[in-house]
Design an enzyme around this catalytic site. Sequence first.
Site, mmCIF file in Angstrom:
data_model
loop_
_atom_site.group_PDB
_atom_site.id
_atom_site.type_symbol
_atom_site.label_atom_id
_atom_site.label_comp_id
_atom_site.label_asym_id
_atom_site.label_seq_id
_atom_site.Cartn_x
_atom_site.Cartn_y
_atom_site.Cartn_z
ATOM 1 N N GLU A 109 0.876 -1.172 0.131
ATOM 2 C CA GLU A 109 -0.087 0.060 -0.027
ATOM 3 C C GLU A 109 0.949 1.189 -0.104
ATOM 4 O O GLU A 109 1.639 1.364 0.818
ATOM 5 C CB GLU A 109 -0.962 -0.132 1.301
ATOM 6 N N CYS A 128 -2.802 7.720 5.172
ATOM 7 C CA CYS A 128 -2.794 7.242 3.685
ATOM 8 C C CYS A 128 -4.256 7.810 2.889
ATOM 9 O O CYS A 128 -4.241 7.809 1.752
ATOM 10 C CB CYS A 128 -2.648 6.114 3.410
#
Length: 528
Positions: A265, A302
């Site tokens: 990720e 994020c």
Amino acid sequence: MELTGKNIMGSTSSAKGETLFYASNPSTGQQLNTPYHEATLQEVDEAITLAEVAFTEYREKTGSEKAAFLETVADELAALEQEIVGIGSQETGLPVGRLTGELGRTTGQLKLFASLLRDGSWVDARIDTADSNRKPVPKPDTRQMQIALGPVGVFGASNFPLAFSAAGGDTASALAAGCTVVVKAHPAHPGTSELVGNAIINAAKKSNMPNGVFSMVHGASIAVGQAIVRHPLIKAIGFTGSFRGGKSLFDEAARRDEPIPVYAEMGSTNPVFVLPGALKENHEALATGLSGSVQLGVGQFCTNPGLTIVPEQEEGNLFENVLKESISNAESATMLTDSIQRAYNSGLEKLRSKEAVDSISYGKKGEQQAQGIPEVLSVSANDFLSDKDLEEEVFGPSTLLVRTQDKAEMVKIAKGLNGHLTATVQGTETDLVEHADLLKILERKVGRLLINGFPTGVEVCHSMVHGGPFPATSDSRMTSVGTAAITRFTRPICYQNYPDTLLPDELKTDNPLNILRLENGAYVLPDK
């Protein structure tokens, strides 16, 4: 609990490496006291070899046994809350409240995976029984389920010292799948990782898990991480961090004699599209909400919205004025590390250097070190479309406003987007009907599509997708949050014409585990 600075090799510790490093308090810049021993290549090999030996036993544990282990890990972490939060706050500068909440999320996702294991249906059991009378050839008995890959390497994340680190989602899902785990602790919070790692070891002992089910190695250089990825016994990698770091691990894994999956990720700018009707009806609340989402966690989630697409209309100007005022009154806050703060400043400087980009508002700088100062910048849609650099993530509390003249420009921006973790659309019911084509485009660009909210905050549940098309992640089919994350660390296996006594319980004819199964093309519900 006293910190040792040693590597955790199953039930023992090791400090063979002569290279030492220290954590620092980002708020003060002060170096903390404990020296940490960077793992040698021999220690990495020992940890992974131990994980391979442990895997042969751990993979045979029942779902209930693995569930009890995960629940015990959660209990051990909860018992150490004061110590974990204390050292975590020193190493990261994060407030106690944030870390307490993150610890709760960490224990909660361990318990969620435990409940998944107790139910047992996650293995996706599929059974097609034999038919000896089928013409022209008899039909064999075939049965399929998911099984664990083997030892997994997990890289701790800088921005979540608990929920995405030693006992975070990657570790929890890998252990739930039946894999053993070797963690590379993040060098920004090694003490936090050591406390958590020891909690996992204590839980393993109490749960009668094999020695080596979990190990953790330290390293401030890239050598330790590379050694994990290159080791032939490692079968998959879990990573949360920068695009540069994730892509380098992905490339390293692809060069192996046996390539392995890297579930990375790697970040996102999480575009927010504000539609005309919503802007007209609710410009003030939208601006205030955006300001809070941009600044949440000092922009170090994020999912912080780094890109905001807004119509250039009267209400757009009002929206911009409210946002500018909110940001200009905002105080800066401590970022996780000096290097993250420097990268944030560098990213902003790159944006400001663009002739087409204007910095329209920024917050107040605090007295402490490593301060992330909130900032809003703006650019026209036409200039945004002509410069792909403007879509790049600036990890920190900022957003780039993109002013659009009409729907066509908004749609063109959506079509040109790279892959992202999320996209958000703020719109009235009429807006959403009129922009149905925009929504369809965004479905292909992200892993999570939100209506009338903000992307910060990722619910840990069965249906969550925290992933997205490249470059947000290395594999858009997977998620790093939620119970579906377990399948990153499994593969299907088919048993053909196996004696019933030799089959796993999940596939035996009488269904002793009483799980949901697909039998001869129809789902058969368990008797519960």
